[in-house]
Design a protein around this motif. Structure first.
Motif, PDB file in Angstrom:
ATOM      1  N   ALA A  42      52.336  18.067 -16.132  1.00 51.24           N
ATOM      2  CA  ALA A  42      53.321  17.225 -16.802  1.00 51.24           C
ATOM      3  C   ALA A  42      54.005  17.987 -17.939  1.00 51.24           C
ATOM      4  O   ALA A  42      55.237  17.963 -18.065  1.00 51.24           O
ATOM      5  N   PHE A  43      53.218  18.670 -18.750  1.00 51.88           N
ATOM      6  CA  PHE A  43      53.775  19.424 -19.870  1.00 51.88           C
ATOM      7  C   PHE A  43      54.679  20.546 -19.376  1.00 51.88           C
ATOM      8  O   PHE A  43      55.766  20.771 -19.926  1.00 51.88           O
ATOM      9  N   SER A  44      54.279  21.243 -18.324  1.00 50.27           N
ATOM     10  CA  SER A  44      55.069  22.359 -17.802  1.00 50.27           C
ATOM     11  C   SER A  44      56.392  21.887 -17.213  1.00 50.27           C
ATOM     12  O   SER A  44      57.418  22.552 -17.372  1.00 50.27           O
ATOM     13  N   ILE A  45      56.369  20.748 -16.545  1.00 52.40           N
ATOM     14  CA  ILE A  45      57.618  20.212 -15.979  1.00 52.40           C
ATOM     15  C   ILE A  45      58.592  19.864 -17.091  1.00 52.40           C
ATOM     16  O   ILE A  45      59.783  20.210 -17.026  1.00 52.40           O
ATOM     17  N   VAL A  46      58.085  19.200 -18.123  1.00 48.20           N
ATOM     18  CA  VAL A  46      58.958  18.839 -19.254  1.00 48.20           C
ATOM     19  C   VAL A  46      59.477  20.098 -19.927  1.00 48.20           C
ATOM     20  O   VAL A  46      60.676  20.211 -20.245  1.00 48.20           O
ATOM     21  N   LEU A  47      58.616  21.077 -20.156  1.00 47.22           N
ATOM     22  CA  LEU A  47      59.024  22.328 -20.790  1.00 47.22           C
ATOM     23  C   LEU A  47      60.045  23.068 -19.940  1.00 47.22           C
ATOM     24  O   LEU A  47      61.074  23.533 -20.445  1.00 47.22           O
ATOM     25  N   TYR A  48      59.789  23.150 -18.644  1.00 48.13           N
ATOM     26  CA  TYR A  48      60.699  23.841 -17.733  1.00 48.13           C
ATOM     27  C   TYR A  48      62.078  23.185 -17.722  1.00 48.13           C
ATOM     28  O   TYR A  48      63.100  23.859 -17.859  1.00 48.13           O
ATOM     29  N   GLU A  49      62.102  21.886 -17.567  1.00 46.99           N
ATOM     30  CA  GLU A  49      63.390  21.169 -17.535  1.00 46.99           C
ATOM     31  C   GLU A  49      64.142  21.337 -18.853  1.00 46.99           C
ATOM     32  O   GLU A  49      65.355  21.548 -18.864  1.00 46.99           O
ATOM     33  N   SER A  50      63.426  21.256 -19.960  1.00 48.86           N
ATOM     34  CA  SER A  50      64.054  21.414 -21.266  1.00 48.86           C
ATOM     35  C   SER A  50      64.648  22.812 -21.429  1.00 48.86           C
ATOM     36  O   SER A  50      65.795  22.972 -21.878  1.00 48.86           O
ATOM     37  N   LEU A  51      63.876  23.833 -21.060  1.00 46.69           N
ATOM     38  CA  LEU A  51      64.376  25.204 -21.183  1.00 46.69           C
ATOM     39  C   LEU A  51      65.567  25.467 -20.264  1.00 46.69           C
ATOM     40  O   LEU A  51      66.539  26.114 -20.666  1.00 46.69           O
ATOM     41  N   ILE A  52      65.498  24.976 -19.043  1.00 49.77           N
ATOM     42  CA  ILE A  52      66.598  25.184 -18.099  1.00 49.77           C
ATOM     43  C   ILE A  52      67.858  24.470 -18.580  1.00 49.77           C
ATOM     44  O   ILE A  52      68.971  25.017 -18.493  1.00 49.77           O
TER      45      ILE A  52
END
Length: 165
Positions: A45-55
């Protein structure tokens, strides 16, 4: 090759026997697996949020600075791959740490329970021994007197009185 297979089979058998006897080791492994599953869900969950935010931030920044759409797409796709690899590498490192630390912390957590169970088992063994010894003495005394040929009521009363003491 057959010898190697035989050694492997013996090792697995010994490991299975150890697992059957060592309930605390099995519990440690189960708790570690549960910690790992919880960590995987949380990290996912944290990685998906981080990935989407960075992208999203990267797309906005690149969109403002690079006007050519083909170059923009190449830059964004390469950055996405780099971000994915970094996040996956970080998640893998965190999961390895969770497994190692979780396994050792479960040992520390279960130590008081194991100590209490050992004390309880010792108490049960001692109490069982303390109960069996007098019963064995009484049984032996009664058996000896029952085998006597000259057993009378008076002798039987004496044996019963001794047994009662």
């Amino acid at each position: 090759m057959a010898n190697l297979y035989k050694q492997f089979a013996e090792s697995v058998t010994k490991w299975k026997i150890r697992l059957r006897r060592d309930e605390f080791f099995v519990t440690r492994v189960r708790l570690t697996v549960l910690y790992t599953i919880f960590s995987v869900v949380f990290l996912l969950a944290f990685s998906i949020v981080l990935y989407e935010s960075l992208i999203n931030r990267l797309s906005e920044s690149v969109g403002e600075t690079i006007l050519d759409s083909s170059v923009r797409m190449i830059v964004i796709s390469k950055a996405e791959i780099a971000i994915q690899n970094l996040i996956l590498l970080g998640d893998l490192a965190i999961l390895i740490m969770v497994v190692i630390v979780g396994f050792f912390l479960t040992k520390k957590t279960l130590a008081p329970i194991k100590k209490a169970m050992d004390k309880q088992n010792r108490f049960i063994a001692d109490a069982s021994h303390e109960l069996r010894t007098p019963l064995a003495v009484m049984k032996t005394g009664i058996e000896v007197h029952l085998r006597r040929k000259d057993l009378s009521v008076e002798n039987a009363r004496g044996v019963l009185a001794d047994t009662l003491k």
